[in-house]
Design a protein around this motif. Structure first.
Motif, PDB file in Angstrom:
ATOM      1  N   PHE A 564       0.830  -1.211   0.000  1.00  0.00           N
ATOM      2  CA  PHE A 564       0.000   0.000   0.000  1.00  0.00           C
ATOM      3  C   PHE A 564       0.861   1.255   0.000  1.00  0.00           C
ATOM      4  N   PHE A 565       1.883   1.296   0.850  1.00  0.00           N
ATOM      5  CA  PHE A 565       2.716   2.499   0.913  1.00  0.00           C
ATOM      6  C   PHE A 565       3.548   2.682  -0.357  1.00  0.00           C
ATOM      7  N   ASN A 566       3.860   1.601  -1.047  1.00  0.00           N
ATOM      8  CA  ASN A 566       4.507   1.736  -2.356  1.00  0.00           C
ATOM      9  C   ASN A 566       3.578   2.471  -3.324  1.00  0.00           C
ATOM     10  N   TYR A 567       2.302   2.082  -3.325  1.00  0.00           N
ATOM     11  CA  TYR A 567       1.335   2.764  -4.171  1.00  0.00           C
ATOM     12  C   TYR A 567       1.209   4.234  -3.759  1.00  0.00           C
ATOM     13  N   GLN A 579      12.895   5.067   4.345  1.00  0.00           N
ATOM     14  CA  GLN A 579      13.262   5.003   5.755  1.00  0.00           C
ATOM     15  C   GLN A 579      12.054   5.249   6.656  1.00  0.00           C
ATOM     16  N   ILE A 580      11.249   6.259   6.315  1.00  0.00           N
ATOM     17  CA  ILE A 580      10.053   6.540   7.121  1.00  0.00           C
ATOM     18  C   ILE A 580       9.078   5.376   7.050  1.00  0.00           C
ATOM     19  N   VAL A 581       8.885   4.825   5.861  1.00  0.00           N
ATOM     20  CA  VAL A 581       7.960   3.694   5.703  1.00  0.00           C
ATOM     21  C   VAL A 581       8.446   2.503   6.513  1.00  0.00           C
ATOM     22  N   HIS A 586       7.488  -1.213  11.069  1.00  0.00           N
ATOM     23  CA  HIS A 586       7.948  -1.967  12.235  1.00  0.00           C
ATOM     24  C   HIS A 586       7.026  -1.709  13.432  1.00  0.00           C
ATOM     25  N   ASP A 587       6.770  -0.437  13.736  1.00  0.00           N
ATOM     26  CA  ASP A 587       5.934  -0.097  14.892  1.00  0.00           C
ATOM     27  C   ASP A 587       4.473  -0.474  14.662  1.00  0.00           C
ATOM     28  N   THR A 588       3.990  -0.246  13.432  1.00  0.00           N
ATOM     29  CA  THR A 588       2.576  -0.497  13.133  1.00  0.00           C
ATOM     30  C   THR A 588       2.246  -1.977  13.231  1.00  0.00           C
ATOM     31  N   VAL A 589       3.077  -2.815  12.659  1.00  0.00           N
ATOM     32  CA  VAL A 589       2.822  -4.257  12.673  1.00  0.00           C
ATOM     33  C   VAL A 589       2.893  -4.793  14.100  1.00  0.00           C
ATOM     34  N   ARG A 590       3.828  -4.288  14.881  1.00  0.00           N
ATOM     35  CA  ARG A 590       3.932  -4.737  16.271  1.00  0.00           C
ATOM     36  C   ARG A 590       2.664  -4.369  17.055  1.00  0.00           C
ATOM     37  N   SER A 591       2.156  -3.144  16.882  1.00  0.00           N
ATOM     38  CA  SER A 591       0.931  -2.731  17.576  1.00  0.00           C
ATOM     39  C   SER A 591      -0.275  -3.515  17.083  1.00  0.00           C
ATOM     40  N   TYR A 592      -0.332  -3.749  15.774  1.00  0.00           N
ATOM     41  CA  TYR A 592      -1.457  -4.483  15.194  1.00  0.00           C
ATOM     42  C   TYR A 592      -1.483  -5.918  15.706  1.00  0.00           C
ATOM     43  N   ARG A 609      -6.171   3.933  11.395  1.00  0.00           N
ATOM     44  CA  ARG A 609      -5.850   5.262  11.946  1.00  0.00           C
ATOM     45  C   ARG A 609      -4.350   5.531  11.842  1.00  0.00           C
ATOM     46  N   THR A 610      -3.548   4.522  12.148  1.00  0.00           N
ATOM     47  CA  THR A 610      -2.100   4.680  12.046  1.00  0.00           C
ATOM     48  C   THR A 610      -1.673   4.904  10.600  1.00  0.00           C
ATOM     49  N   VAL A 611      -2.304   4.192   9.685  1.00  0.00           N
ATOM     50  CA  VAL A 611      -1.987   4.362   8.268  1.00  0.00           C
ATOM     51  C   VAL A 611      -2.300   5.789   7.817  1.00  0.00           C
ATOM     52  N   TYR A 612      -3.441   6.322   8.249  1.00  0.00           N
ATOM     53  CA  TYR A 612      -3.790   7.701   7.902  1.00  0.00           C
ATOM     54  C   TYR A 612      -2.761   8.689   8.459  1.00  0.00           C
ATOM     55  N   ASP A 613      -2.324   8.459   9.679  1.00  0.00           N
ATOM     56  CA  ASP A 613      -1.318   9.345  10.282  1.00  0.00           C
ATOM     57  C   ASP A 613      -0.025   9.320   9.462  1.00  0.00           C
ATOM     58  N   THR A 614       0.370   8.133   9.025  1.00  0.00           N
ATOM     59  CA  THR A 614       1.589   8.012   8.232  1.00  0.00           C
ATOM     60  C   THR A 614       1.418   8.676   6.870  1.00  0.00           C
ATOM     61  N   MET A 615       0.266   8.485   6.259  1.00  0.00           N
ATOM     62  CA  MET A 615      -0.001   9.149   4.980  1.00  0.00           C
ATOM     63  C   MET A 615       0.103  10.666   5.130  1.00  0.00           C
ATOM     64  N   ASP A 616      -0.408  11.177   6.213  1.00  0.00           N
ATOM     65  CA  ASP A 616      -0.350  12.620   6.448  1.00  0.00           C
ATOM     66  C   ASP A 616       1.098  13.091   6.580  1.00  0.00           C
ATOM     67  N   ARG A 617       1.907  12.325   7.318  1.00  0.00           N
ATOM     68  CA  ARG A 617       3.323  12.697   7.473  1.00  0.00           C
ATOM     69  C   ARG A 617       4.051  12.666   6.137  1.00  0.00           C
ATOM     70  N   LEU A 618       3.827  11.618   5.373  1.00  0.00           N
ATOM     71  CA  LEU A 618       4.506  11.494   4.081  1.00  0.00           C
ATOM     72  C   LEU A 618       4.099  12.608   3.125  1.00  0.00           C
ATOM     73  N   SER A 619       2.840  12.989   3.160  1.00  0.00           N
ATOM     74  CA  SER A 619       2.355  14.025   2.234  1.00  0.00           C
ATOM     75  C   SER A 619       2.951  15.391   2.526  1.00  0.00           C
ATOM     76  N   LYS A 620       3.469  15.587   3.742  1.00  0.00           N
ATOM     77  CA  LYS A 620       4.029  16.887   4.133  1.00  0.00           C
ATOM     78  C   LYS A 620       5.537  16.970   3.925  1.00  0.00           C
ATOM     79  N   LEU A 621       6.147  15.873   3.486  1.00  0.00           N
ATOM     80  CA  LEU A 621       7.599  15.899   3.265  1.00  0.00           C
ATOM     81  C   LEU A 621       7.950  16.703   2.015  1.00  0.00           C
TER      82      LEU A 621
END
Length: 621
Positions: A564-567, A579-581, A586-592, A609-621
């Motif tokens: 998904f993050f590749n897409y 690196q961010i992905v 690592h953290d997301t899979v452990r929590s899941y 929710r975590t995926v959305y947070d990561t998408m938001d961070r990536l979009s601001k880079l």
């Protein structure tokens, strides 16, 4: 603006000084825009299509260049390429740009400066897009992704896959299984510069209909020679476009072919990516080489020249300009003085347009959905196998898909994906919710179905008046009416009956479950019918087993998240997001995994929710 007014602004003297042809000026005009992405460049002929006079067209073009900040580049190229008086043209340029003095000390004003961020992004893109051509497990050359599923290389790299005919060559489609393109065959290094173990190579087989377009090279070029009359090279563009079996470009992006990506002027920088001598990925940065005076009618129109290092295996490697737009592919040796040659991408695209019309787009079944709406990405994660099953059903089998899995895993979410996949023009989709239909009797269900179809409910002969058993009544009364309703509404479309939440709501209405089984059996006689059963494991008749498939919804995996993050990062335009992905995964899979053990019904919601947070961070880079 009228030409007289433009001329009054001071362009007339400059226009009078031009000695190049209109065709040459068109190329110079694009070369002056080298710092722009190819998609943002303006073509001279298109810009001035409405001009009635030749000088009016030049005046419009000059003003466009001046207003958009690349007028100086255009003037410098005109000076260098045409031998005009520099003092004459520079005086005109200073007047037009407001009298600013030119900087001193530039060894090549037309070349300008490189942009670091653009170069970093370009190197990352070139690394991901460049592939190694393998035939029978032997490396034969290089190439570049130019579409989600399309790969461009030199024709002579894959010549062994063609048969010679009286008219030239034709691809041997039966040899598709010999052809593979490898990506990611590269060296990696740690932060302190130590060589690390190379990542796994991505191997992508060619599709069965592997050859999309091609043109052979000149016969003399096979022996590293050139014809005495270079005009003989025209039409022999030495390229092949390979259709891949997997649209890898959806995840890693691809070089977008654009006829505005012209060959840079001589002495401009060139970057070529390649797999030399079966080695991992390499690149070299050198310059475009000028043609001899006697060759300028053919170079760079038919071939371009460069002095980058290349060797066996480099053929087909993509050549990028200083803005990392792909403008051609490396072909081979030009002469014995260390000069090499390549094929201009603009010539390849013109050949495709004239002989093939256009390149094929992905068909829907080749394009797995990763979001519901790309303008506001909403994640679709871990549904690739389900989408593949749906497209198999569209093709004919299975006729019935049973979606099974634990609560909270996303069974009903698959129905949303299916609704998004199937366009209304080809598919009639009827979603029948278990909560709504579970207590209806069979006749009421039929009337409900007619209402959803927007048709008048049929007149049903009551069971007691006509048939000796309920089974005969259901089959020869209700099922006949249902078939007629669907036939009337479908208008040559496939019909999808989608039963949702069957695990939560049993079909308790009188004769409803028996009628449901008869509807499922209808897929044997009606080729246009497909059935999706969400959330249940009904005991379907054994004769339906060959027509049915189970889709087991399981916990989302790290690989599915990475996909998904590749897409998503490809959607953002590429860049170094790895690196961010990796940290996030690592953290997301452990929590899941932890949530799956303690609160499985909520685990998926927390993950999203975590995926959305990561998408938001990536979009601001």
């Amino acid at each position: 603006m009228a030409f007289e007014q433009l001329a009054a602004d001071g362009y007339q003297a400059l226009i009078n000084g031009l000695v190049c042809t209109r065709e040459e000026f068109s190329i110079f005009y694009l070369q002056a825009q080298q710092e722009l992405d190819a998609a943002d460049r303006v073509e001279f002929d298109i810009l001035t299509a409405a001009a009635q006079l030749e000088q009016e067209a030049y005046a419009i073009a000059m003003r466009q260049a001046n207003n958009n900040g690349w007028f100086d580049h255009l003037i410098d190229i005109l000076i260098i390429e045409n031998g005009l008086s520099e003092s004459y043209l520079q005086q005109t340029a200073v007047h037009l740009v407001g009298g600013s003095a030119r900087l001193q000390g530039l060894s090549d004003p037309a070349r300008g400066f490189g942009l670091p961020e653009l170069s970093i992004k370009g190197m990352i893109d070139g690394t991901r897009w460049t592939g190694q051509v393998m035939i029978n497990n032997i490396a034969t050359g290089s190439g570049v992704l130019i579409g989600p599923h399309l790969f461009l290389t030199a024709w002579h790299v894959v010549q062994s896959l063609f048969n010679s005919t009286a008219d030239g060559y034709e691809p041997d489609l039966l040899k598709y299984n010999r052809l593979v393109v490898n990506f990611d065959n590269r060296d990696t290094f740690s932060a302190d510069g130590r060589r690390q173990q190379a990542p796994s190579i991505t191997q992508v087989p060619a599709a069965a209909n592997w050859c999309v377009a091609f043109a052979p090279c000149h016969e003399l070029e096979k022996a590293h020679q050139n014809p005495e009359n270079l005009e003989e090279l025209r039409g022999l563009w030495d390229y092949a476009i390979i259709r891949l079996s997997v649209p890898v470009g959806l995840k890693r992006r691809y070089a977008r072919p654009d006829s505005r990506s012209v060959v840079p002027r001589s002495e401009d920088p060139l970057v070529i990516f390649q797999y030399p001598k079966m080695a991992p990925l390499r690149y070299d940065q050198q310059k475009v080489v000028a043609a001899q005076e006697s060759q300028r009618a053919f170079i760079p129109q038919l071939r371009f020249l460069h002095n980058a290092n290349t060797t066996d295996g480099s053929s087909g490697g993509p050549c990028f300009d200083r803005s990392f737009n792909c403008f051609g592919i490396h072909q081979g040796t030009w002469n014995q003085d260390g000069v090499n040659k390549g094929i201009p991408l603009a010539a390849i695209l013109q050949d495709i347009k004239s002989r093939y019309n256009e390149l094929p787009a992905l068909s829907p079944e080749e394009y797995p959905l990763w979001t519901f709406d790309e303008s506001l990405p909403e994640p679709i994660i871990g549904c690739e196998s389900f989408q593949a099953q749906v497209w198999q059903a569209v093709a004919g089998k299975p006729k019935i898909i049973l979606i099974q899995g634990a609560d909270g895993f996303g069974k009903t979410f698959r129905i949303r994906v299916l609704q998004r996949m199937l366009v209304e023009g080809a598919h009639l989709k009827l979603e029948l919710r278990g909560e709504t239909i579970s207590k209806m009797n069979a006749a009421s269900f039929l009337h409900y179905l007619a209402k959803k179809l927007g048709l008048q409910a049929p007149t049903i002969t009551p069971f007691s008046d006509e048939h000796s058993t309920s089974a005969l009544w259901l089959q020869y009364e209700l099922l006949v009416h249902l078939t007629r309703l669907l036939e009337e509404k479908r208008d040559e479309r496939l019909v999808w009956l989608i039963f949702t939440d069957i695990n939560q709501y049993k079909l308790e209405g009188i004769y409803l479950q028996d009628f449901f089984y008869l509807i499922c059996e209808l897929v044997k006689s009606q080729d246009w019918l497909r059935i999706i059963i969400d959330g249940g494991s009904p005991q379907l008749p054994l004769e339906l087993a060959p027509l049915s498939q189970i889709h087991a919804v399981k916990a989302i995996t790290e690989d599915q998240l990475r996909t998904f993050f590749n897409y998503y990062t490809a959607y953002l335009g590429g860049g170094n997001y790895d690196q961010i992905v990796n940290w996030t995964l690592h953290d997301t899979v452990r929590s899941y995994d932890s949530d799956m053990r303690t609160a499985p019904a909520q685990a998926l919601k927390s993950l999203i929710r975590t995926v959305y947070d990561t998408m938001d961070r990536l979009s601001k880079l």
